[in-house]
Design an enzyme around this catalytic site. Structure first.
Site, PDB file in Angstrom:
ATOM      1  N   GLY A  20       8.840 -88.109 -55.010  1.00 12.50           N
ATOM      2  CA  GLY A  20       9.972 -87.604 -54.247  1.00 12.50           C
ATOM      3  C   GLY A  20      10.723 -86.497 -54.953  1.00 12.50           C
ATOM      4  O   GLY A  20      11.950 -86.392 -54.843  1.00 12.50           O
ATOM      5  N   ALA A  21       9.997 -85.629 -55.653  1.00  6.58           N
ATOM      6  CA  ALA A  21      10.648 -84.625 -56.500  1.00  6.58           C
ATOM      7  C   ALA A  21      10.865 -83.286 -55.805  1.00  6.58           C
ATOM      8  O   ALA A  21      11.482 -82.398 -56.396  1.00  6.58           O
ATOM      9  CB  ALA A  21       9.821 -84.402 -57.765  1.00  6.58           C
ATOM     10  N   GLY A  24      16.253 -82.956 -52.776  1.00  7.43           N
ATOM     11  CA  GLY A  24      17.392 -83.813 -53.100  1.00  7.43           C
ATOM     12  C   GLY A  24      17.498 -84.216 -54.551  1.00  7.43           C
ATOM     13  O   GLY A  24      17.308 -83.414 -55.468  1.00  7.43           O
ATOM     14  N   ILE A  25      17.804 -85.500 -54.784  1.00  6.57           N
ATOM     15  CA  ILE A  25      18.013 -85.963 -56.150  1.00  6.57           C
ATOM     16  C   ILE A  25      16.720 -85.922 -56.956  1.00  6.57           C
ATOM     17  O   ILE A  25      16.755 -85.761 -58.174  1.00  6.57           O
ATOM     18  CB  ILE A  25      18.633 -87.378 -56.201  1.00  6.57           C
ATOM     19  CG1 ILE A  25      17.676 -88.426 -55.642  1.00  6.57           C
ATOM     20  CG2 ILE A  25      19.965 -87.419 -55.507  1.00  6.57           C
ATOM     21  CD1 ILE A  25      18.128 -89.848 -55.916  1.00  6.57           C
ATOM     22  N   GLY A  26      15.569 -86.064 -56.289  1.00  4.62           N
ATOM     23  CA  GLY A  26      14.305 -85.988 -57.006  1.00  4.62           C
ATOM     24  C   GLY A  26      14.106 -84.635 -57.650  1.00  4.62           C
ATOM     25  O   GLY A  26      13.630 -84.528 -58.793  1.00  4.62           O
ATOM     26  N   SER A 156      19.071 -98.379 -52.474  1.00  2.00           N
ATOM     27  CA  SER A 156      20.232 -97.876 -51.746  1.00  2.00           C
ATOM     28  C   SER A 156      21.238 -99.001 -51.591  1.00  2.00           C
ATOM     29  O   SER A 156      20.875-100.184 -51.568  1.00  2.00           O
ATOM     30  CB  SER A 156      19.819 -97.372 -50.359  1.00  2.00           C
ATOM     31  OG  SER A 156      20.951 -97.172 -49.536  1.00  2.00           O
ATOM     32  N   TYR A 183      15.354 -99.545 -42.607  1.00  2.00           N
ATOM     33  CA  TYR A 183      15.513 -98.857 -43.889  1.00  2.00           C
ATOM     34  C   TYR A 183      16.149 -99.787 -44.918  1.00  2.00           C
ATOM     35  O   TYR A 183      15.678 -99.889 -46.059  1.00  2.00           O
ATOM     36  CB  TYR A 183      16.380 -97.614 -43.691  1.00  2.00           C
ATOM     37  CG  TYR A 183      16.755 -96.893 -44.961  1.00  2.00           C
ATOM     38  CD1 TYR A 183      15.841 -96.102 -45.637  1.00  2.00           C
ATOM     39  CD2 TYR A 183      18.046 -97.004 -45.484  1.00  2.00           C
ATOM     40  CE1 TYR A 183      16.194 -95.438 -46.803  1.00  2.00           C
ATOM     41  CE2 TYR A 183      18.405 -96.341 -46.643  1.00  2.00           C
ATOM     42  CZ  TYR A 183      17.479 -95.558 -47.294  1.00  2.00           C
ATOM     43  OH  TYR A 183      17.831 -94.910 -48.456  1.00  2.00           O
TER      44      TYR A 183
END
Length: 303
Positions: A20-21, A24-26, A156, A183
């Protein structure tokens, strides 16, 4: 007060995988880790164009990306995950940090993958579970007291209203009325697996962590086209209470590098240890989730 990372960590002996890079945060985690000079930083990407853009982004900070590699992997395709893991084992053969950061949140409609699994369940839980168990032996052989291993799962705060219904893991009964429920369930699964891994690996020099990074407006809800309650909630919270992607990345990485956090299987909210959903402490549910997940993968020839 927000947690902060020191700027003097040395990861020159560490081989790291970060999922997930590309967004966003990734993306910000990749930048932070890259700045600590890892031996190899391997970033799986489904979209080759996004992967190349990520390389250019990282290159802008150091002028090179000699120790960064973009490898193809699609979490919505179990065979792609298995192929990635086998290639990694054969071509790299050592692993010190696995950060399972990728995630997706959809609307109430049920979206199926090519493996005939509900998209959130597969991307957020089952594929990352598969990646982790396929690479466990490699990590065990790579780590030591002097060079311990770390397994990270980005969860989360939504885990608080998640549940584990073993007759509806894959939304066999249909979508929940609450558009965030599916989710939330997968985020609770992340914490359960983190805790179970922690118990299993407590004598193997590997520590496990799960995290709520904070409320951040990212592409995690990119399949939420049009209006939905979940999109509205996420966007509203982000505007009112949101933090930057860079702070979210720091929140996830802080416990892994802090000398204070030595216990395994813990859950952190914005970098601070917190208690998650009470279900996360049920070891029988964790063991059953592990067993059921393994069975689903066996049925599909993945393990």
């Amino acid at each position: 007060m927000p947690v902060k990372l020191s700027d003097n960590y040395d990861l020159s002996k560490h081989v790291i995988i970060l999922t997930g890079a590309t967004d966003g945060i990734g993306k910000e985690m990749a930048k932070i880790l890259f700045g600590f000079n890892p031996k190899r930083l391997i970033l799986p990407a489904r979209n080759k164009e996004k992967g190349n853009k990520l390389l250019e982004y990282l290159k802008s900070f150091k002028g090179h990306t000699d120790n960064v590699e973009i490898w193809e992997m699609d979490l919505a395709d179990l065979q792609s995950v298995k192929t990635f893991a086998n290639k990694f084992i054969n071509e790299v053969g050592e692993l010190h940090m696995l950060i399972n950061n990728a995630g997706i949140e959809t609307k109430r409609q049920i979206l199926k993958t090519k493996d005939n699994l509900e998209l959130q369940f597969q991307v957020n839980h089952l594929s990352q579970f598969l990646l982790t168990i396929l690479l466990l032996d490699t990590m065990k052989k790579s780590v030591s007291t002097e060079l311990p291993g770390k397994i990270v799962l980005t969860s989360s705060r939504a885990n608080d209203f998640g549940e584990i219904d073993f007759d509806n893991l894959n939304l066999e009964k249909g979508a929940y009325w609450n558009p965030l429920k599916g989710y939330a369930n997968t985020k609770l699964m992340n914490i359960l697996i983190c805790k179970e891994l922690g118990r299993m690996l407590q004598n193997d020099h590997i520590t496990t962590y799960s995290h709520h990074p904070g409320v951040i407006l990212t592409n995690i809800a990119h399949l939420n086209t049009g209006f939905s309650i979940s999109t509205f909630i996420i966007n509203t919270l982000s505007r009112l209470n949101g933090i930057t992607a860079e702070q979210g990345a720091t929140n996830v990485l802080y416990p892994e590098f802090s000398l204070e956090n030595k216990e395994t299987g813990k859950y952190f909210d914005e970098g601070i240890e917190q208690e998650p959903n009470k279900i996360a402490d049920d070891q029988e549910i964790a063991k059953k989730l592990w067993s059921v997940s393994e069975q689903m993968l066996k049925e599909r020839g993945m393990i």
